[in-house]
Design an enzyme around this catalytic site. Structure first.
Site, PDB file in Angstrom:
ATOM      1  CE  LYS A  13      -0.448   3.830  12.671  1.00  0.00           C
ATOM      2  NZ  LYS A  13       0.124   4.127  11.338  1.00  0.00           N
ATOM      3  CB  SER A  61       5.334  10.234  11.727  1.00  0.00           C
ATOM      4  OG  SER A  61       4.324  10.272  10.743  1.00  0.00           O
ATOM      5  CE  LYS A  91      -2.619   1.122   3.577  1.00  0.00           C
ATOM      6  NZ  LYS A  91      -3.737   1.328   4.516  1.00  0.00           N
ATOM      7  NE  ARG A 108      -4.785  -0.064  13.552  1.00  0.00           N
ATOM      8  CZ  ARG A 108      -4.196   0.220  12.383  1.00  0.00           C
ATOM      9  NH1 ARG A 108      -2.883   0.208  12.297  1.00  0.00           N
ATOM     10  NH2 ARG A 108      -4.922   0.527  11.328  1.00  0.00           N
ATOM     11  CG  ASP A 142       0.409   0.064   9.816  1.00  0.00           C
ATOM     12  OD1 ASP A 142      -0.194   0.841  10.581  1.00  0.00           O
ATOM     13  OD2 ASP A 142       0.871   0.413   8.725  1.00  0.00           O
ATOM     14  NE  ARG A 180      -2.572  -1.808   8.780  1.00  0.00           N
ATOM     15  CZ  ARG A 180      -2.203  -2.303   7.596  1.00  0.00           C
ATOM     16  NH1 ARG A 180      -2.249  -3.605   7.403  1.00  0.00           N
ATOM     17  NH2 ARG A 180      -1.805  -1.516   6.624  1.00  0.00           N
TER      18      ARG A 180
END
Length: 454
Positions: A353, A173, A27, A357, A326, A400
């Site tokens: 996120k 980041s 991605k 998350r 992730d 996810r």
């Protein structure tokens, strides 16, 4: 904006997983290939582009900015770019759906062009802060009108002449770093980005591949300084998108925790800034081997052979978080079946996120009887303290979370249901079919939450 109806899905424990599969294209590289193709003068041919909702939103945005983006078969795309500084003002708002990556990269891309644009997103993306990207853009001369907390929807207008910037990234980041570098492309002079902790470097690799004047120095402590000369003429390049390691994580972890499994995941990118999960799984005792290793387009790729393994709990150091940020949800699924405790530290970034998350993972573990402790920036999972499964997991529009708990359900004692599998299409279209092809038992859930069809 109309939301799609929810599509609950249930994973049932069953037989061993086996076979060879190829996961969709990466991605991160797919987003960047479209963006750099739009900035090059001429035609960029892309092979293996991830055709997920997130990436297709970026493709639509590049069209709105004046690039020609033509889809072929099997993920082949041709992008005719307009050159750095040649973007057109979009006639309608740019809708990025659920894609934080697409929105943040596009903010950097557009923010130093003398045009105005409005950014939209779905309910999840509209809750995510954009301030980390907007802060350096404002310093470069970008005007911003945003909701409280710098959230979407928002509008920006770029300056007539952008101010080159020296910017130290406050927290690791890759999206912020990449946004500043993209902004620097249309600023005269040199834009400098300093990252104390190295993050994924796909933007730098692609900048060099497309002919940008880039200099990178690395200090003894690992800090990186990236200097970019603005207003280059980028040259179109063929881009072959390798398999996404973040997507590969799901069949890999499933094979590790389902007894008797033997699976090969083909053509997975092994960029060292993305392989923290594989390092952690090997420390836990995972039987992973990397076969047919080769280099394509500047990225190392390999086929990953994974067999069911007896895992043990480990401590994952906080400095590994940038290379696996992730993958903590699916690592938590693996940790639920490990012997002892798995301690994951440095997880503050998970709070911003697609969902909070970290909270979503903890709630999913609780719903399925997994002993755990959630802290402000850490998670401890204790494996196998009792029966696992039987719960329904709220995904909070987070792809996810959905995939991670479906993986958990394949090895659990009782079925696990996620409240919405439709969100998986944002990053991994075909996930359910791919897993079913390996032998996974996934079924649409019944009309009653948490009750699967017989």
């Amino acid at each position: 904006m109309t939301e799609n109806p929810m599509r609950p899905l249930t994973a049932r424990p069953g037989s061993a997983l086996s076979g060879r599969v190829a996961v969709p294209g990466d991605k991160s590289i797919s987003h960047r290939a479209l963006i750099f193709g739009a900035l090059a003068i001429g035609e960029t041919a892309i092979d293996g582009l991830l055709q997920s909702e997130d990436v297709l939103c970026t493709a639509a945005a590049m069209r709105a900015l004046g690039a020609t983006v033509v889809a072929g078969e099997n993920g082949s795309y041709k992008v005719h770019g307009v050159g750095v500084g040649g973007l057109m003002e979009p006639e309608t708002p740019l809708d990025f759906g659920n894609s934080g990556t697409g929105a943040r990269l596009a903010l950097g891309l557009i923010g130093t062009h003398p045009l105005a644009a409005v950014f939209l997103g779905d309910a999840s993306l509209s809750r995510r802060p954009m301030g980390r990207v907007l802060e350096p853009l404002r310093a470069m001369g970008t005007e911003v009108i945003a909701r409280d907390g710098d959230r979407l929807p928002l509008a920006i207008r770029g300056p007539k002449t952008a101010i080159p910037l020296e910017y130290r990234v406050p927290v690791p980041s890759a999206q912020v770093k990449s946004a500043v570098l993209l902004a620097g492309l249309n600023a005269p002079g040199i834009t400098t980005v300093i990252e104390p902790v190295a993050t994924r470097d796909h933007t730098e690799r692609m900048l060099e591949g497309f002919g940008a004047d880039l200099d990178i120095t690395v200090e003894d402590d690992g800090a990186r300084t990236i200097r970019l000369v603005g207003q280059p003429k980028l040259k179109p390049q063929p881009v072959t998108v390798p398999g996404d390691p973040s997507s590969a994580a799901f069949p890999i972890v499933a094979a590790l925790i389902v007894p008797g499994s033997d699976v090969v995941v083909e053509n997975v990118m092994l960029n060292e800034s993305r392989t923290g999960l594989f390092t952690t799984l090997i420390e836990m005792g995972a039987d992973l081997s990397f076969e047919n290793e080769r280099v394509s387009g500047g990225e190392t790729i390999a086929d990953i052979h994974v067999r069911h393994s007896t895992l043990k709990g480990v401590t994952v150091p906080p400095d590994r978080a940038p290379s696996m940020i992730d993958e903590y949800p699916v690592l938590s699924a693996a940790a639920a079946f490990a012997d002892g405790q798995t301690m994951m530290e440095g997880l503050a970034e998970l709070r911003v996120k697609e969902s909070d998350r970290l909270a979503a993972v903890a709630a999913g573990l609780a719903a399925n009887g997994v002993t755990h402790e959630e802290g402000a920036d850490f998670l401890v999972v204790t494996g196998r303290t009792g029966d696992i499964g039987g719960g329904t997991v709220t995904t909070h529009l987070d792809h996810r979370i959905a995939m991670s708990f479906l993986v958990l359900g394949l090895a659990a004692d009782r079925p696990v249901t996620v409240d919405d599998a439709g969100v998986i299409n944002t990053s991994f279209p075909g996930f359910a079919d791919l897993m079913a092809g390996l032998g996974a038992d996934l079924e649409p859930a019944g009309n009653t939450a948490g009750e699967a069809k017989a």
